[in-house]
Every structure is written in C-alpha cells, then in structure tokens.
Design an enzyme around this catalytic site. Structure first.
Site, PDB file in Angstrom:
ATOM      1  N   CYS A  93       0.799  -1.230   0.000  1.00 38.48           N
ATOM      2  CA  CYS A  93       0.000   0.000   0.000  1.00 38.48           C
ATOM      3  C   CYS A  93       0.838   1.291   0.000  1.00 38.48           C
ATOM      4  O   CYS A  93       1.397   1.638  -1.024  1.00 38.48           O
ATOM      5  CB  CYS A  93      -0.987  -0.057   1.149  1.00 38.48           C
ATOM      6  SG  CYS A  93      -2.412   0.997   0.861  1.00 38.48           S
ATOM      7  N   ARG A 129     -12.750   6.263  -1.277  1.00 40.77           N
ATOM      8  CA  ARG A 129     -11.689   5.358  -0.852  1.00 40.77           C
ATOM      9  C   ARG A 129     -12.041   3.939  -1.284  1.00 40.77           C
ATOM     10  O   ARG A 129     -13.215   3.581  -1.382  1.00 40.77           O
ATOM     11  CB  ARG A 129     -11.514   5.397   0.675  1.00 40.77           C
ATOM     12  CG  ARG A 129     -10.994   6.718   1.200  1.00 40.77           C
ATOM     13  CD  ARG A 129     -10.605   6.600   2.661  1.00 40.77           C
ATOM     14  NE  ARG A 129      -9.439   5.776   2.889  1.00 40.77           N
ATOM     15  CZ  ARG A 129      -8.184   6.198   2.717  1.00 40.77           C
ATOM     16  NH1 ARG A 129      -7.948   7.427   2.324  1.00 40.77           N
ATOM     17  NH2 ARG A 129      -7.173   5.394   2.941  1.00 40.77           N
ATOM     18  N   HIS A 193      -3.454  -5.595   2.185  1.00 39.08           N
ATOM     19  CA  HIS A 193      -3.063  -5.854   3.571  1.00 39.08           C
ATOM     20  C   HIS A 193      -3.750  -7.170   3.935  1.00 39.08           C
ATOM     21  O   HIS A 193      -4.207  -7.899   3.091  1.00 39.08           O
ATOM     22  CB  HIS A 193      -3.625  -4.777   4.498  1.00 39.08           C
ATOM     23  CG  HIS A 193      -3.151  -3.399   4.236  1.00 39.08           C
ATOM     24  ND1 HIS A 193      -1.998  -2.905   4.790  1.00 39.08           N
ATOM     25  CD2 HIS A 193      -3.689  -2.385   3.517  1.00 39.08           C
ATOM     26  CE1 HIS A 193      -1.855  -1.632   4.422  1.00 39.08           C
ATOM     27  NE2 HIS A 193      -2.856  -1.301   3.653  1.00 39.08           N
TER      28      HIS A 193
END
Ligand code: GLN
Length: 243
Positions: A93, A129, A193
């Site tokens: 990320c 997002r 993640h």
C-alpha cells in the site's frame, strides 16, 4: 542457509497487521530449517539495504507516509544498489505508492516517490476510498492462483506496466481498471493488507524463494501443511463469491 529481512519503518508503516507478513516469512523459513534474522530500520537509522535478502515496507496513513518519504528518498542510491544486488522487495500500500513517481493526497500534498517505476498515485478526485476485502488472480513465477486480502486506500495508482494480478472482487490499483498491484521478477507491490501472507501461503513461499535466490540460487522449499491457511482463504473466497 539463512535469511536476512530488513523491515523498514516498522514503527510507522504497519497498517492492518502488516508486521504479520514478516512473522509469516520467519515461521515458514524456520520450519524449513532456514535461520531468519529480521532487522528493523526507521527514520535516521543506518542500514545497508544491499546486505539483505528481502526489503519489506508496509502501508501507512497519509501522515506516516509524509513523515517517512524524505528519509526514504535519502536512501535511493542504496536501494538501487540492493536492486542491482538482487534483493527481493515486498511493498504494501503506502510502501507500494512510494516506489513510484509520487503520491498526491486528498489535500494536494505531494510526497515524491523513489521513481524506480513509472506508476504514480493520486487520491481519488471524488474523495472516494477503496475499502474492503479483495480477491485477485495472479500469476507468480509461472504459477496461476487466487489470493485474498483487505484494502483501504484513497490513492489511485495509474500507469502500472506490469500489475500483480487481476481483480476478481474489490478495487486494486484504481476504482475502475480492475488490476491490482505491480510486480516484476524482484518486486511485489500490492494494495493487499490482511496482512497479506498468512492467508496466502503460496505468495509467502514465492517471496521466500525470491529472497533466498539472491545468495543461494534456485531453492526448492519443502511443502508445509497449509490446511488451516487454505481453509481461511477459502472462507474469504467463498464470501466474495470467487470460488
Ligand atoms: N495513505 C495511502 C492512501 O490512502 C495509503 C494507505 C495505506 O497504506 N493503506 O492511499
């Protein structure tokens, strides 16, 4: 045989248990009798990246990225030396973003990247997002398989020459293009993640092979019992209707 991992900015870039990735690598290496050293390094500390087999950098919120990017840039020549010396890289990320040209956040602040690769990242113009569980299909070192993870980023990464995989569910590099991460034969950079490796033992072993290759050439890792890991992955693939 031994393995040397350099975990960068462990105190700042560790979202959603990214540290679990280093732990999984250590456990899977040690189960094969490979002694593993995990050395951490943060702002202002010295380390010769090229001494290590694997460079690991996790994700972070905009604030942490802004804190580290200048220190990271100051290591550019040393990181290039490590690339030339065939060190393997795992970037998650925020770490992924900073190996490209730049990361521009919602407020227009820009963190200059290392520019090792041509991709660049800008926060979504609509303030959106990419958040949630993600499933992809990847082909790593000749083997095609599915992987799962969790993503949470505003950054939209474009101009990626060689993505890590194709998105089956979730977002990946951008809201619209259906590709995830960046990969070449040395670097795996991803928005996933989870942490990434506990539920994706195949990726963990590919990373180990890439890291060990630096000093030992091609290494055949003995298979491990991944019943639990595979069951955990299956739960998520089923939940995302990808199985
Ligand atoms: N701050 C970056 C973004 O929102 C990276 C976030 C992360 O590492 N999860 O795009």
């Amino acid at each position: 045989m031994n393995l040397r991992i350099l975990w960068m900015y462990h105190d700042l870039m560790d979202l959603y248990g990214d540290k679990g990735n280093a732990e999984v690598l250590r456990v899977r290496a040690e189960k094969r009798g490979i002694e593993t050293e995990i050395r951490t390094c943060t702002i202002g500390e010295t380390a010769d990246v090229s001494d290590y087999d694997l460079f690991f950098l996790g994700g972070g919120a905009d604030r942490e990225q802004e804190l580290i990017f200048k220190d990271l840039l100051s290591r550019k020549e040393n990181i290039r030396k490590a690339m030339d010396a065939h060190t393997a890289f795992l970037l998650v990320c925020g770490g992924y973003q900073l190996f490209g040209k730049y990361y521009k956040d919602q407020d227009g602040n820009t963190d200059e990247g290392l520019s090792f690769f041509d991709y660049y990242t800008e926060a979504s113009s609509r303030n959106e997002r990419c958040i949630g569980n993600i499933a992809i299909e990847t082909c790593m070192d000749g083997e095609t398989f599915k992987a799962v993870g969790f993503e949470n980023h505003g950054g939209q990464t474009r101009n990626v020459s060689t993505p890590f995989g194709k998105v089956l569910k979730g977002y990946g590099n951008t809201i619209e293009d259906g590709m995830e991460g960046f990969m070449n034969d040395q670097v795996l950079a991803t928005y996933m993640h989870g942490p990434l490796l506990p539920k994706n033992p195949k990726i963990a072993d590919k990373i180990l092979e890439r890291a060990l290759k630096k000093r030992y050439g091609k290494v055949d890792l003995a298979p491990l019992d991944d019943t639990l890991e595979e069951a955990a992955q299956k739960v998520m693939l089923k939940r995302l209707h990808c199985l």
